[in-house]
Motif scaffolding. Structure first.
Motif, mmCIF file in Angstrom:
data_model
loop_
_atom_site.group_PDB
_atom_site.id
_atom_site.type_symbol
_atom_site.label_atom_id
_atom_site.label_comp_id
_atom_site.label_asym_id
_atom_site.label_seq_id
_atom_site.Cartn_x
_atom_site.Cartn_y
_atom_site.Cartn_z
ATOM 1 N N LEU A 155 0.607 -1.147 0.111
ATOM 2 C CA LEU A 155 0.080 0.027 0.176
ATOM 3 C C LEU A 155 0.744 1.065 0.164
ATOM 4 O O LEU A 155 0.617 2.100 -0.577
ATOM 5 N N GLY A 156 1.903 1.125 0.877
ATOM 6 C CA GLY A 156 2.842 2.540 0.911
ATOM 7 C C GLY A 156 3.559 2.817 -0.126
ATOM 8 O O GLY A 156 3.354 3.800 -0.755
ATOM 9 N N CYS A 157 4.050 1.767 -0.945
ATOM 10 C CA CYS A 157 4.876 1.779 -2.143
ATOM 11 C C CYS A 157 4.244 2.277 -3.197
ATOM 12 O O CYS A 157 4.392 3.147 -4.179
ATOM 13 N N ALA A 158 2.856 1.598 -3.293
ATOM 14 C CA ALA A 158 1.838 1.763 -4.334
ATOM 15 C C ALA A 158 1.447 3.177 -4.396
ATOM 16 O O ALA A 158 1.449 3.912 -5.560
ATOM 17 N N VAL A 159 1.223 3.768 -3.130
ATOM 18 C CA VAL A 159 0.978 5.320 -3.204
ATOM 19 C C VAL A 159 2.097 6.126 -3.360
ATOM 20 O O VAL A 159 1.591 7.225 -4.168
ATOM 21 N N LEU A 160 3.082 5.767 -3.310
ATOM 22 C CA LEU A 160 4.369 6.363 -3.691
ATOM 23 C C LEU A 160 4.454 6.818 -5.034
ATOM 24 O O LEU A 160 4.976 7.674 -5.861
ATOM 25 N N LEU A 161 4.349 5.308 -5.617
ATOM 26 C CA LEU A 161 4.339 5.095 -7.090
ATOM 27 C C LEU A 161 3.143 6.068 -7.788
ATOM 28 O O LEU A 161 3.468 6.638 -8.975
ATOM 29 N N ALA A 162 2.124 5.842 -7.635
ATOM 30 C CA ALA A 162 1.007 6.516 -8.130
ATOM 31 C C ALA A 162 1.041 8.083 -8.004
ATOM 32 O O ALA A 162 0.990 8.936 -8.959
ATOM 33 N N VAL A 163 1.606 8.632 -6.666
ATOM 34 C CA VAL A 163 1.745 10.024 -6.513
ATOM 35 C C VAL A 163 2.958 10.496 -7.423
ATOM 36 O O VAL A 163 2.862 11.702 -8.026
#
Length: 205
Positions: A43-51
């Motif tokens: 979840l954390g890395c997916a958010v970073l990637l999306a942002v």
């Protein structure tokens, strides 16, 4: 000899049918704490990637099909790095079974689909990128798989760095997509192919 940790290669039984196949694919006997770390990390890395994709502007420049490929590749690589690094996955994929080595190479080979999707869809038919990375993947996988067991980790690390450097200098992509090669080769050459002892804290300490 450390007295506070132990190595456990014991693989728990899995249920029949689809549930069992899924459990074996992810690694049987995954602990609750492993699942928590996987979920939070994903979840954390997916958010970073999306942002990162959005703020870089690359997301707005991609077609719907390209954006879908990038999103699916990102989620698969982030989740795959975490899953393949767990004790459960190490026990299963590096079990004492003659078929395990073949299964590892088939798993790696299946990721040629990722390269084809990225190269042909996202990078608009970049055959040089696709074919060179395919060669790096398959060649690297064979070298790691057949390296002596005590050399597999450093060999895999060397091949990971080589693949990343080749991509950075000779296979350039938009800066917002530069994450793909490091995560891709980390997942497959290091996390999946390197056997590591499933360490856990001794329960009698």
């Amino acid at each position: 000899m450390r007295s506070d940790v132990q190595i456990s290669w014991e693989i728990p039984a899995t249920p029949p049918g689809l549930a069992g196949r899924l459990e074996r694919f992810m690694g049987p006997g995954k602990s609750r704490s492993e699942s928590v770390v996987e979920t939070l990390g994903l979840l954390g890395c997916a958010v970073l990637l999306a942002v990162g994709l959005w703020t870089s502007g690359v997301a707005r420049d991609l077609s719907t099909a390209q954006l879908v490929v990038v999103a699916l590749a990102g989620l698969d690589l982030i989740g795959g790095v975490l899953t393949n690094a767990t004790n459960a996955a190490k026990r299963w994929y590096h079990r004492a079974d003659p078929a395990a080595g073949r299964a590892r190479l088939l798993f790696v080979s299946a990721h040629l689909i990722h390269l084809a999707a990225m190269g042909l869809v996202v990078l608009s038919g970049d055959l040089t990128w696709t074919l060179t990375n395919s060669a790096l993947l398959l060649g690297g996988a064979v070298v790691v798989e057949f390296a002596p067991v005590h050399l597999k980790r450093p060999v895999a690390m060397a091949l990971l760095m080589a693949a990343v450097l080749v991509n950075l200098f000779w296979l350039p992509v938009p800066a917002a997509l530069a994450w793909f090669a490091p995560l891709f080769f980390l997942k497959l050459l290091v996390c999946h192919l390197v056997p590591e002892a499933p360490l856990e804290r001794r329960r009698d300490v």
